[in-house]
Design a protein around this motif. Structure first.
Motif, PDB file in Angstrom:
ATOM      1  N   CYS A  44       0.890  -1.132  -0.099  1.00 28.22           N
ATOM      2  CA  CYS A  44      -0.072  -0.318  -0.316  1.00 28.22           C
ATOM      3  C   CYS A  44       0.993   1.151   0.102  1.00 28.22           C
ATOM      4  O   CYS A  44       0.737   2.302  -0.718  1.00 28.22           O
ATOM      5  CB  CYS A  44      -0.795  -0.094   1.598  1.00 28.22           C
ATOM      6  N   ILE A  82       0.019  -0.660  11.882  1.00 31.46           N
ATOM      7  CA  ILE A  82      -1.277  -0.722  11.339  1.00 31.46           C
ATOM      8  C   ILE A  82      -2.909  -1.439  11.926  1.00 31.46           C
ATOM      9  O   ILE A  82      -3.667  -0.701  11.597  1.00 31.46           O
ATOM     10  CB  ILE A  82      -1.134  -2.081  10.169  1.00 31.46           C
ATOM     11  N   SER A  85      -4.056   2.146  13.638  1.00 31.06           N
ATOM     12  CA  SER A  85      -4.333   2.876  13.177  1.00 31.06           C
ATOM     13  C   SER A  85      -5.498   2.468  11.824  1.00 31.06           C
ATOM     14  O   SER A  85      -6.413   3.499  11.231  1.00 31.06           O
ATOM     15  CB  SER A  85      -3.199   3.453  11.269  1.00 31.06           C
ATOM     16  N   HIS A  87      -6.378  -0.219  10.109  1.00 30.50           N
ATOM     17  CA  HIS A  87      -5.630  -0.590   8.801  1.00 30.50           C
ATOM     18  C   HIS A  87      -5.485  -2.690   8.399  1.00 30.50           C
ATOM     19  O   HIS A  87      -4.982  -2.544   8.163  1.00 30.50           O
ATOM     20  CB  HIS A  87      -4.587   0.495   8.025  1.00 30.50           C
ATOM     21  N   THR A  90      -5.504  -5.191   5.978  1.00 30.86           N
ATOM     22  CA  THR A  90      -3.888  -5.365   5.731  1.00 30.86           C
ATOM     23  C   THR A  90      -3.345  -7.473   6.006  1.00 30.86           C
ATOM     24  O   THR A  90      -3.151  -8.045   5.959  1.00 30.86           O
ATOM     25  CB  THR A  90      -3.008  -5.177   5.336  1.00 30.86           C
TER      26      THR A  90
END
Length: 245
Positions: A44, A82, A85, A87, A90
């Motif tokens: 990403c 990750i 946050s 996200h 993934t």
């Protein structure tokens, strides 16, 4: 017909392909799941191609200590960032397949409410006959902990199970097909299933069903057993289960 106990076993999990191994330069004891996670996350943000990320960036992340002062490598720091946050999509690329045995139909009804990121293959009461004279020997059942330890409660519960079995057998003897006779089987009737879930989905499930979240004990026990199986092959996930919820 007999009382049964829950058993959970991991039967498959994400592993890198043989061709990808050619680009996999180990820096320590990183797992296949971590290699996949790093590849997905850095795709990403990196100018490198997905097939190049571990080869070109692995040493930076897996070969150095966490730059945030936390535990583990800088890859662990990245994984923490990750998750914090939001996200965590993934981490959906890492999946686990479990054999789950001896759980109640009541648990199954709760478990299958978790749909996103889960796949289920469940033993059928339509095709698996549950008569006393069938190969199954009758339906097995799960005794709730709130019943155990009391002579009166256990006697009442087991009498109810016998009654359900007798009703099922009587209907079958009258020519009622198994798919219809199963209507008299109780929520306590045991079942077996194969379940596949990705890591993000499992963390979400655990946050809702872990002990202390108001969930029924049977499904809380399942949540802990799933966690142990995941951590046995991907130990780095422990911090995220611990923080869940």
């Amino acid at each position: 017909m007999a009382e049964t106990k829950m058993n959970v076993q991991l039967i498959a999990h994400t592993q890198v392909s043989r061709s990808f191994l050619d680009t996999f330069v180990p820096c320590g004891d990183e797992t296949d799941g971590q290699a996949v996670a790093l590849t997905a996350i850095r795709t990403c943000y990196s100018a490198n191609k997905p097939t190049e990320i571990v080869a070109k960036e692995g040493a930076k992340y897996f070969g150095s200590k966490a730059s945030d002062g936390g535990a583990g490598t800088d890859a662990d720091r990245l994984f923490r960032h990750i998750v914090r946050s939001g996200h965590s999509s993934t981490l959906e690329h890492i999946s686990f397949t479990f054999a789950i045995e001896g759980v109640s139909r009541a648990l199954l009804a709760q478990l299958t409410r978790h749909r996103v990121g889960f796949s289920f293959s469940v033993q059928s009461q339509r095709y698996v006959r549950m008569g006393s004279d069938d190969r199954s020997g009758g339906f097995d059942y799960v005794v709730p902990d709130s019943v155990k330890g009391s002579t009166v409660k256990e006697a009442l519960f087991r009498a109810a199970m016998r009654s359900h079995q007798e009703d099922y057998d009587a209907l079958r003897s009258q020519g009622v097909p198994a798919e219809d006779a199963r209507a008299v089987l109780p929520n306590a009737a045991a079942t077996n299933l194969v379940m596949t879930a990705n890591l993000t989905a499992l963390l979400s499930f655990y946050s809702k069903r872990r002990s202390g979240k108001g969930a029924q004990k049977e499904i809380s026990d399942l949540a802990e057993m799933l966690r142990r199986e995941v951590e046995s092959v991907e130990p780095w996930t422990s911090q995220f289960f611990e923080a869940a919820g």
